[in-house]
Design a protein around this motif. Structure first.
Motif, PDB file in Angstrom:
ATOM      1  N   ARG A  45      -2.867  29.473   5.936  1.00  0.00           N
ATOM      2  CA  ARG A  45      -2.723  29.287   4.489  1.00  0.00           C
ATOM      3  C   ARG A  45      -1.282  29.513   4.036  1.00  0.00           C
ATOM      4  NH1 ARG A  45      -8.245  31.502   4.343  1.00  0.00           N
ATOM      5  NH2 ARG A  45      -7.474  33.644   4.307  1.00  0.00           N
TER       6      ARG A  45
ATOM      7  N   GLU B  29       0.777  26.427   4.851  1.00  0.00           N
ATOM      8  CA  GLU B  29       0.431  25.361   3.901  1.00  0.00           C
ATOM      9  C   GLU B  29       1.113  25.592   2.563  1.00  0.00           C
ATOM     10  OE1 GLU B  29      -3.532  23.494   1.664  1.00  0.00           O
ATOM     11  OE2 GLU B  29      -3.754  25.000   3.241  1.00  0.00           O
TER      12      GLU B  29
ATOM     13  N   THR C 171       1.789  24.118  -4.833  1.00  0.00           N
ATOM     14  CA  THR C 171       1.060  23.592  -3.672  1.00  0.00           C
ATOM     15  C   THR C 171       1.533  22.182  -3.329  1.00  0.00           C
ATOM     16  OG1 THR C 171      -0.681  22.661  -5.072  1.00  0.00           O
ATOM     17  CG2 THR C 171      -0.963  24.944  -4.343  1.00  0.00           C
TER      18      THR C 171
ATOM     19  N   GLU D 295      -0.361  19.693  -3.386  1.00  0.00           N
ATOM     20  CA  GLU D 295      -1.013  18.814  -4.370  1.00  0.00           C
ATOM     21  C   GLU D 295      -0.269  18.824  -5.695  1.00  0.00           C
ATOM     22  OE1 GLU D 295      -3.939  19.848  -1.240  1.00  0.00           O
ATOM     23  OE2 GLU D 295      -2.447  20.959  -2.409  1.00  0.00           O
TER      24      GLU D 295
ATOM     25  N   LEU E  17      -6.666  16.411  -8.218  1.00  0.00           N
ATOM     26  CA  LEU E  17      -6.550  17.082  -6.925  1.00  0.00           C
ATOM     27  C   LEU E  17      -5.759  18.392  -7.053  1.00  0.00           C
ATOM     28  CD1 LEU E  17      -5.790  14.056  -4.552  1.00  0.00           C
ATOM     29  CD2 LEU E  17      -7.879  15.437  -4.612  1.00  0.00           C
TER      30      LEU E  17
ATOM     31  N   ASP F 275      -7.874  21.062  -9.016  1.00  0.00           N
ATOM     32  CA  ASP F 275      -8.976  21.529  -8.162  1.00  0.00           C
ATOM     33  C   ASP F 275      -8.458  22.445  -7.060  1.00  0.00           C
ATOM     34  OD1 ASP F 275     -10.734  20.070  -9.680  1.00  0.00           O
ATOM     35  OD2 ASP F 275     -10.960  18.421  -8.242  1.00  0.00           O
ATOM     36  N   LYS F 276      -7.302  22.090  -6.496  1.00  0.00           N
ATOM     37  CA  LYS F 276      -6.704  22.917  -5.448  1.00  0.00           C
ATOM     38  C   LYS F 276      -6.349  24.291  -6.003  1.00  0.00           C
ATOM     39  CE  LYS F 276      -4.633  23.916  -1.529  1.00  0.00           C
ATOM     40  NZ  LYS F 276      -5.371  24.054  -0.259  1.00  0.00           N
ATOM     41  N   HIS F 277      -5.768  24.315  -7.186  1.00  0.00           N
ATOM     42  CA  HIS F 277      -5.381  25.596  -7.777  1.00  0.00           C
ATOM     43  C   HIS F 277      -6.612  26.454  -8.049  1.00  0.00           C
ATOM     44  CE1 HIS F 277      -4.437  28.476 -10.989  1.00  0.00           C
ATOM     45  NE2 HIS F 277      -3.279  28.562 -10.379  1.00  0.00           N
TER      46      HIS F 277
ATOM     47  N   ASN G  10      -9.411  26.434  -6.525  1.00  0.00           N
ATOM     48  CA  ASN G  10      -9.948  26.918  -5.258  1.00  0.00           C
ATOM     49  C   ASN G  10      -9.109  28.082  -4.720  1.00  0.00           C
ATOM     50  OD1 ASN G  10     -11.860  26.533  -2.952  1.00  0.00           O
ATOM     51  ND2 ASN G  10      -9.969  26.129  -1.853  1.00  0.00           N
TER      52      ASN G  10
END
Length: 792
Positions: A199, A202, A623, A625, A648, A651-653, A655
């Protein structure tokens, strides 16, 4: 002759009152000892002791109730009666255990057979009851360890989660006290090293070039395959042994071991209502504010506050941080500071025009009324005595570097009058500053006045706050108020909960009369506020001046901007089917890119109070995204593509935020691995580099937790502006925001004048435009949004 012995600046009347307060006086005469007792003083001693014993009894009672939760003490009697009733029907519910207990009773010979049976049954019932409590708490702990509910789509709850919610309600019992859930909260889990590293890589990918990322990947893989597993073993051992494997090290190494000033760098502030000042009378506002703080403390001591929960759920949050809210001070040390907490304090420390006072807030075992406190505050405001030599700027010691303060405290404040006065400040329930300035949204330039208001709460004059206290309440000349809080003992949501209560109680429960004064009866025999005495030598004054110079340079460098965004709020954002927090975080990324032309490592604070003694975790908001969306939007890509990338990114944030809340974050794990490596004397190039990366964009949301206290529909003007903090990096921004009601978002932006690349007002303008641009893309009816709805 006696007047010559009065310390400079201390009124003679106060000295006389101090003598009257002594419980007894004696003189030695040729005839013997002449003893004079003061019945009033002895009565006050008795009432004070009675109040103290009442508090001890309440604590004992609450500890029993909390200790047996989710059962109740009365359930013990139910179990005993049930067992005895079953025995009288000539059946043995214990399957022979009662008989075994009876055989081994140490007093069996002195009791009749029937008494032995009853005593054995009661012992068995008690053991059964304790076993049931242990089982219920274990079940509740397991239930609270379930977090899949957080990752489910909003409005679509699975059958598993529905059953789980029902079981949590069953095992939660009735009417929990503030600390009832503490023993049932799960421990913070230790993530796997490989998951954290994955993580982490990433998260930094969009911030590095190909070569930089390749080098960092090699360091990470090397760490994972060698030192990482060894350090992880120690962390797992600590997680088994302690309630939380992060919190004590976080408090120690992030806060208490910092040697730079805590003013601006660590402390944060909270503001008053944005549009309303309940009274223009300074003493009256101070009276209600102090009384409201004391009401909250009484509820806290009695554990009458409702346990905090995840909004809209039955899931409790850890309340451990509340324990040190009052009667608490940060004590400076040469290597590390300590947080000192006292069980009780019946006075507050007050600062006004360079003088320090002790203000008693109890008399005859009762709390002073708001009106009585107002009159006492008025006496302080009208006191004509000048500051003693070296007294007026003494508070600068708490604003400067920690090492000089620790040394001078040890040298000049460890004995005599200075120690007594310093003890008075440090042991006070909290600190109060009566500020001679006028602040708030006012004048011809309300925007600029809000900026000045923020800077005043953040650092003041650098000597008129006691930054070491758990919090300092500030009341301005025009009736506006606010607070400044020390950060090591608790995080902002805990203080925000207190501040919400104080503001609501002040305006909606206590109130003011038609002339703007506090309500309540007045006892004419109240003791005068006590002026504190000091004996500050020139050597100490020199250190005070040096600390003030350091603090003043830091304060003058802070560029602050506060503004209200009123074009829309969470109401319209939710119609876009986007999390308001994710929406704002993406707007901050877009605004930063437009402001600086690049991306940066971004810090967003997330709580981990789902776990015992949990504090915070970092959400890395920048990120892959979010960067892809910003680049697409800024390069003029098709709108449909931008909308899909927007979805996207948000939603990524969301999560990432959920993962941080549920113990699967990155930064606290890496931090603890680094601490273990230092204890073992081992060097890790990977951890060293990770921990040295600067957070050029540090963000935090101030939650509105007690919506029921404010009627924003009928009284929208009663809106708190939230609070803020200083920049974390010298070349970065600090951004705090509060989502108020459905149609407003307040922002607090800080940076430093000394950095030519940052400007708080410029960044604020970029945030405004970014919010508008994101709403335009996210509005229902857009092509990409229509497709997203079909996919859902």
């Amino acid at each position: 002759m006696e007047a010559d012995n009065v310390p400079c600046g201390e009124p003679i009347s106060e000295m006389a009152e101090a003598h009257q307060a002594v419980a007894f006086q004696f003189t030695i005469t040729p005839e013997g000892i002449d003893l004079q007792l003061s019945h009033e003083a002895l009565r006050q001693v008795y009432l004070s002791g009675l109040r103290s014993w009442k508090k001890r009894f309440i604590r004992l009672k609450n500890s029993v109730i909390t200790g047996v939760y989710p059962a109740s003490p009365s359930s013990w009697l139910f179990v005993v009666i049930a067992i005895l009733a079953t025995m009288y029907t000539r059946s043995d519910p214990s399957m022979g255990l009662i008989a075994k207990i009876q055989e081994h009773l140490p007093v069996s010979q002195s009791l009749s057979a029937q008494c032995q049976t009853v005593v054995s049954a009661v012992l068995f019932s008690t053991l059964l009851w304790l076993s049931l409590i242990f089982t219920m708490r274990l079940c509740l702990k397991q239930l609270l360890s379930y977090h899949r509910w957080m990752f489910e789509q909003h409005g679509k709850m699975s059958n598993t989660t529905k059953v789980w919610v029902a079981l949590v309600r069953i095992f939660s019992g009735r009417q929990p006290l503030l600390y009832s859930y503490q023993g049932s909260l799960p421990n913070l889990p230790v993530p796997a090293v490989k998951d954290t590293i994955k993580r982490y890589l990433e998260s930094v990918r969009p911030l590095m070039t190909e070569s930089e990322f390749e080098r960092m990947s090699k360091l990470a893989i090397e760490f994972e395959g060698s030192l990482g597993n060894r350090l992880q073993w120690y962390l797992k051992l600590k997680a088994l042994w302690s309630a939380n494997y992060v919190s004590d090290w976080w408090e120690e190494y992030i806060y208490l071991r910092g040697r730079s000033p805590i003013m601006v760098n660590s402390n944060y502030y909270g503001m008053d209502f944005l549009y309303v000042t309940p009274t223009p009378i300074q003493a009256a506002r101070a009276g209600n504010t102090i009384h409201a703080f004391l009401l909250y403390r009484r509820k806290l001591n009695r554990e009458e506050l409702k346990p905090s929960r995840v909004p809209g759920t039955v899931i409790p949050l850890c309340a451990a941080q509340c324990e040190r809210m009052f009667n608490t001070t940060r004590i400076p040390g040469e290597e590390t500071d300590t947080v000192q907490h006292w069980q009780d304090s019946d006075y507050v420390a007050v600062y006004h025009r360079g003088r320090y006072f002790r203000l008693w807030v109890y008399k005859s075992g009762r709390m002073l009324t708001p009106r009585e406190i107002e009159l006492q505050i008025q006496k302080i405001l009208e006191d004509p005595s000048p500051p003693l030599s070296g007294e007026d700027k003494l508070g600068a010691l708490t604003a400067g570097d920690r090492v000089p303060w620790a040394k001078v405290r040890k040298q000049f404040f460890s004995t005599g009058v200075n120690k007594r006065s310093l003890d008075c400040i440090e042991r006070a329930a909290f600190f109060v500053t009566l500020d001679d300035d006028e602040q708030g949204m006012m004048g011809d330039d309300p925007a600029a006045s809000l900026d000045r208001y923020a800077k005043s709460l953040l650092h003041g004059k650098c000597y008129d706050r006691w930054f070491d206290k758990s919090f300092s309440a500030v009341v301005y000349k025009n009736g506006k108020n606010g607070l400044n809080a020390e950060h090591s003992w608790a995080d902002a949501p805990v203080v925000a909960h207190l501040w919400e209560f104080v503001l609501a109680t002040d305006s909606f429960q206590l109130g003011y009369d038609e002339e703007g004064h506090c309500k309540g009866n007045v006892d004419p025999k109240l003791p005068q506020p006590q002026r504190l005495s000091w004996d500050i030598p020139p050597e100490c004054e020199e250190v005070v001046s040096q600390s003030l110079a350091v603090a003043q340079a830091l304060a003058d460098d802070v560029d602050f901007h506060v503004f209200s965004f009123r074009d829309f709020g969470k109401g319209k954002i939710k119609k876009c089917r986007i999390s308001p927090d994710a929406f704002i975080q993406l707007a901050l990324q877009l605004a930063y890119y437009r402001d600086r032309g690049l991306f940066c490592l971004t810090y967003e604070a997330s709580m981990t109070r789902l776990f015992r003694e949990g504090r915070t975790e970092t959400v890395r908001s920048c990120t892959n995204e979010s960067c892809a969306f910003v680049k697409a939007l800024e390069s003029g890509e098709e709108e449909d593509l931008c909308v899909r990338l927007l979805r996207l990114a948000t939603d990524k944030h969301q999560n990432l935020y959920r993962m941080a809340m549920t113990g699967a974050g990155i930064d606290r794990h890496l931090f603890c691995l680094y601490v273990v490596s230092k204890y073992l004397g081992l060097e890790s190039p990977f951890l060293k580099e990770v921990l040295s990366e600067p957070w050029r964009l540090s963000t935090s949301q101030t939650p509105v937790q007690q919506v029921e206290l404010f009627d924003l529909v009928n009284h929208p003007e009663y809106i708190s502006c939230g609070g803020g903090f200083g920049p974390v990096a010298d070349d970065g921004y600090g951004v705090s925001y509060i989502i108020v009601g459905e149609n407003m978002i307040n922002f607090h932006i800080s940076c430093k004048y000394s950095c030519a690349q940052t400007d708080s007002h410029r960044y604020g303008a970029q945030i405004r435009q970014a919010l508008l641009d994101l709403l335009r893309l996210g509005e229902p009816g857009r092509t990409g949004n229509t497709q997203a709805k079909k996919d859902l």
